[in-house]
Write an enzyme that holds these catalytic residues in place. Structure first.
Site, PDB file in Angstrom:
ATOM      1  CG  HIS A  11      -3.467  -0.894  -7.017  1.00 44.95           C
ATOM      2  ND1 HIS A  11      -4.432  -0.588  -5.925  1.00 44.95           N
ATOM      3  CD2 HIS A  11      -4.099  -2.523  -6.281  1.00 44.95           C
ATOM      4  CE1 HIS A  11      -4.432  -1.629  -4.296  1.00 44.95           C
ATOM      5  NE2 HIS A  11      -4.709  -2.265  -5.113  1.00 44.95           N
TER       6      HIS A  11
ATOM      7  NE  ARG B 130      -4.343  -1.144   0.161  1.00 49.30           N
ATOM      8  CZ  ARG B 130      -4.614  -2.472  -0.585  1.00 49.30           C
ATOM      9  NH1 ARG B 130      -3.741  -2.844  -1.705  1.00 49.30           N
ATOM     10  NH2 ARG B 130      -5.588  -3.168  -0.835  1.00 49.30           N
TER      11      ARG B 130
HETATM   12  P1  NDP Z   1      -1.691 -10.463   5.570  1.00 45.35           P
HETATM   13  O1  NDP Z   1      -2.481 -10.781   7.286  1.00 45.35           O
HETATM   14  O2  NDP Z   1      -1.815 -12.144   5.906  1.00 45.35           O
HETATM   15  O3  NDP Z   1      -0.317 -10.741   6.252  1.00 45.35           O
HETATM   16  C1  NDP Z   1       0.204  -8.927   7.157  1.00 45.35           C
HETATM   17  C2  NDP Z   1       1.706  -9.023   6.850  1.00 45.35           C
HETATM   18  O4  NDP Z   1       2.182  -8.004   7.556  1.00 45.35           O
HETATM   19  C3  NDP Z   1       2.303 -10.295   8.273  1.00 45.35           C
HETATM   20  O5  NDP Z   1       2.711 -11.041   8.224  1.00 45.35           O
HETATM   21  C4  NDP Z   1       2.239  -9.725   9.333  1.00 45.35           C
HETATM   22  O6  NDP Z   1       2.575  -9.717  10.755  1.00 45.35           O
HETATM   23  C5  NDP Z   1       2.793  -8.360   8.786  1.00 45.35           C
HETATM   24  N1  NDP Z   1       3.153  -7.560   9.778  1.00 45.35           N
HETATM   25  C6  NDP Z   1       1.724  -6.428  10.223  1.00 45.35           C
HETATM   26  N2  NDP Z   1       1.605  -5.199  11.260  1.00 45.35           N
HETATM   27  C7  NDP Z   1       3.023  -5.338  11.017  1.00 45.35           C
HETATM   28  C8  NDP Z   1       3.521  -4.185  11.433  1.00 45.35           C
HETATM   29  N3  NDP Z   1       2.932  -3.691  12.356  1.00 45.35           N
HETATM   30  N4  NDP Z   1       5.324  -4.478  12.425  1.00 45.35           N
HETATM   31  C9  NDP Z   1       5.854  -5.954  10.909  1.00 45.35           C
HETATM   32  N5  NDP Z   1       4.468  -6.424  10.326  1.00 45.35           N
HETATM   33  C10 NDP Z   1       3.698  -6.345  10.363  1.00 45.35           C
HETATM   34  O7  NDP Z   1      -1.811  -9.981   4.665  1.00 45.35           O
HETATM   35  P2  NDP Z   1      -1.565 -10.598   2.447  1.00 45.35           P
HETATM   36  O8  NDP Z   1      -0.804 -10.640   3.015  1.00 45.35           O
HETATM   37  O9  NDP Z   1      -2.795 -11.288   2.374  1.00 45.35           O
HETATM   38  O10 NDP Z   1      -1.774  -8.682   2.005  1.00 45.35           O
HETATM   39  C11 NDP Z   1      -1.130  -7.917   2.444  1.00 45.35           C
HETATM   40  C12 NDP Z   1      -0.637  -6.648   1.555  1.00 45.35           C
HETATM   41  O11 NDP Z   1      -1.260  -6.504   0.526  1.00 45.35           O
HETATM   42  C13 NDP Z   1      -2.763  -6.546   1.791  1.00 45.35           C
HETATM   43  O12 NDP Z   1      -2.955  -5.690   3.122  1.00 45.35           O
HETATM   44  C14 NDP Z   1      -2.889  -5.301   0.642  1.00 45.35           C
HETATM   45  O13 NDP Z   1      -2.677  -4.151   1.504  1.00 45.35           O
HETATM   46  C15 NDP Z   1      -2.087  -5.598  -0.208  1.00 45.35           C
HETATM   47  N6  NDP Z   1      -2.195  -6.186  -1.602  1.00 45.35           N
HETATM   48  C16 NDP Z   1      -2.281  -5.325  -2.528  1.00 45.35           C
HETATM   49  C17 NDP Z   1      -2.799  -5.897  -3.895  1.00 45.35           C
HETATM   50  C18 NDP Z   1      -2.234  -5.292  -5.230  1.00 45.35           C
HETATM   51  O14 NDP Z   1      -2.790  -5.808  -5.485  1.00 45.35           O
HETATM   52  N7  NDP Z   1      -1.205  -4.139  -4.993  1.00 45.35           N
HETATM   53  C19 NDP Z   1      -3.355  -7.169  -3.795  1.00 45.35           C
HETATM   54  C20 NDP Z   1      -4.317  -7.584  -2.729  1.00 45.35           C
HETATM   55  C21 NDP Z   1      -3.117  -7.115  -1.285  1.00 45.35           C
HETATM   56  P3  NDP Z   1       1.876 -11.343  11.532  1.00 45.35           P
HETATM   57  O15 NDP Z   1       2.310 -12.245  10.349  1.00 45.35           O
HETATM   58  O16 NDP Z   1       2.754 -11.307  12.642  1.00 45.35           O
HETATM   59  O17 NDP Z   1      -0.222 -10.786  11.349  1.00 45.35           O
HETATM   60  C1  OXD Z   2      -6.203  -5.802  -2.434  1.00 42.64           C
HETATM   61  C2  OXD Z   2      -6.059  -5.423  -3.540  1.00 42.64           C
HETATM   62  O1  OXD Z   2      -5.987  -5.711  -1.135  1.00 42.64           O
HETATM   63  O2  OXD Z   2      -6.513  -5.831  -4.499  1.00 42.64           O
HETATM   64  O3  OXD Z   2      -6.862  -7.268  -2.721  1.00 42.64           O
HETATM   65  O4  OXD Z   2      -4.986  -4.379  -3.902  1.00 42.64           O
END
Ligand code: NDP
Ligand code: OXD
Length: 308
Positions: free
Chosen positions: A271, A223
């Protein structure tokens, strides 16, 4: 009969209607799936945060809002959304993200832009082997872990960083503030797959960008707010950061006058890193409906305190 409202941009209905109906049927669920149930009669909402539905205060019997998006930062602060909220973890979306991340890592690793630009010089560029190129994945959730594992499969030494401690085979897992410093110290390529929360804003700022080896490359499909844009532009100026590939931005579409457009060391993508795929996502939605009806815990429920 279970009443399910589909609330997303109208053009999504055509691609989701049939896969959802099939998935509900396969799960043995009797569902009345529509765009237009009366709010007080809705049992579940299949939801995209950019839909017109923003006020859930009349969804009095709704058992869960099931997001089609993985990132839920636009809705975690909605005070009318008091029912359980589940984010999307879709095998199709995950596969797409693995392909996008791997492609952009290999573009950097093999110096593909330079070899194409210099092809007529017949001056072969020999990249290091993957095993000599340390990569850091910020975020080890559904997407970060899958991408990290794919990169390990190609031979890259991968360090991962998350909020909580983890133990994932073949990945050097770190967490917390000291973990971040360690994760950045040797990273030649850094990928951001963190959620957008108060705690992750500006994870890469002037201080953390300075911790990277000179010339490191950044790939951000997470993001926009994860990166301090002014700090990144300054680091690109000095060569501290060699190049950045950015798929997500604080304002989308990225405004026409933004300095990222046309920057020689920035690649902007609109995106598109990974898209939820209707056929696989429908199965996840159906499984969550089944769970809701059986009184079992939902998959991928958002923790409102943590914001993801
Ligand atoms: P998850 O919730 O499965 O994973 C998030 C990860 O971030 C976890 O490992 C979590 O830690 C870590 N995290 C959260 N907060 C912190 C912090 N303060 N410090 C360190 N690590 C942190 O999310 P996804 O993997 O499913 O997706 C990640 C992001 O990808 C989404 O939130 C979205 O913004 C983005 N996205 C973008 C897309 C695009 O097309 N560009 C498509 C889909 C998603 P922990 O494991 O310890 O909880
Ligand atoms: C999602 C994205 O969050 O598309 O699914 O970014």
């Amino acid at each position: 009969m279970i009443n399910v409202q589909f609330a997303a941009l109208p053009e999504r209905w055509a691609s989701y209607e049939a896969p959802l109906r099939t998935a509900f049927q396969n799960a043995g669920l009797e569902v009345d799936l529509r765009l237009d149930h009366a709010p007080s009669e809705v049992d579940y909402v299949v939801y995209a945060p950019n839909s017109d539905l923003q006020d859930f205060s009349h969804h009095s019997r709704c058992k869960a809002v099931l997001s089609l998006w993985a990132g839920v930062e636009k809705i975690t602060g909605n005070s009318t959304l008091t029912m359980p909220l589940c984010r999307m973890v879709d095998p199709g979306l995950t596969a797409g993200m693995v392909e996008w991340v791997t492609g952009h890592v290999l573009r950097y690793h093999l110096d593909i832009d330079r070899s194409l630009a210099e092809q007529d010089r017949w001056n072969p560029i020999v990249p290091p082997l993957a095993r000599e190129r340390p990569i850091t994945m910020l975020g080890l959730g559904a997407l970060g872990t899958a991408c990290a594992q794919a990169l390990v499969g190609l031979g890259f030494p991968v360090t991962g960083w998350s909020r909580s401690a983890k133990d994932i085979p073949n990945i050097n897992c770190l967490h917390g503030e000291d973990g971040l410093k360690e994760a950045l110290r040797t990273a030649e390529i850094v990928i951001l797959l963190l959620p957008d929360t108060a705690a992750t804003e500006n994870t890469l700022d002037a201080e953390t960008l300075a911790m990277l080896p000179k010339g490191a490359r950044i790939i951000n499909p997470g993001r926009g707010p994860l990166v301090d844009d002014d700090a990144l532009l300054a680091a690109l100026e000095t060569g501290q950061i060699g190049h950045a590939t950015l798929d997500v931005f604080r304002v989308e579409p990225l405004p026409q006058d933004h300095p990222y457009w046309g920057h020689p060391n920035v690649t902007v993508t609109p995106h598109i890193a990974a898209e939820t795929r209707a056929s696989t996502a429908a199965e996840v939605i159906a499984e969550n409906l089944r769970r809701g009806e059986a009184g079992e815990p939902f998959l991928h429920q958002v923790d409102r305190q943590l914001g993801y």
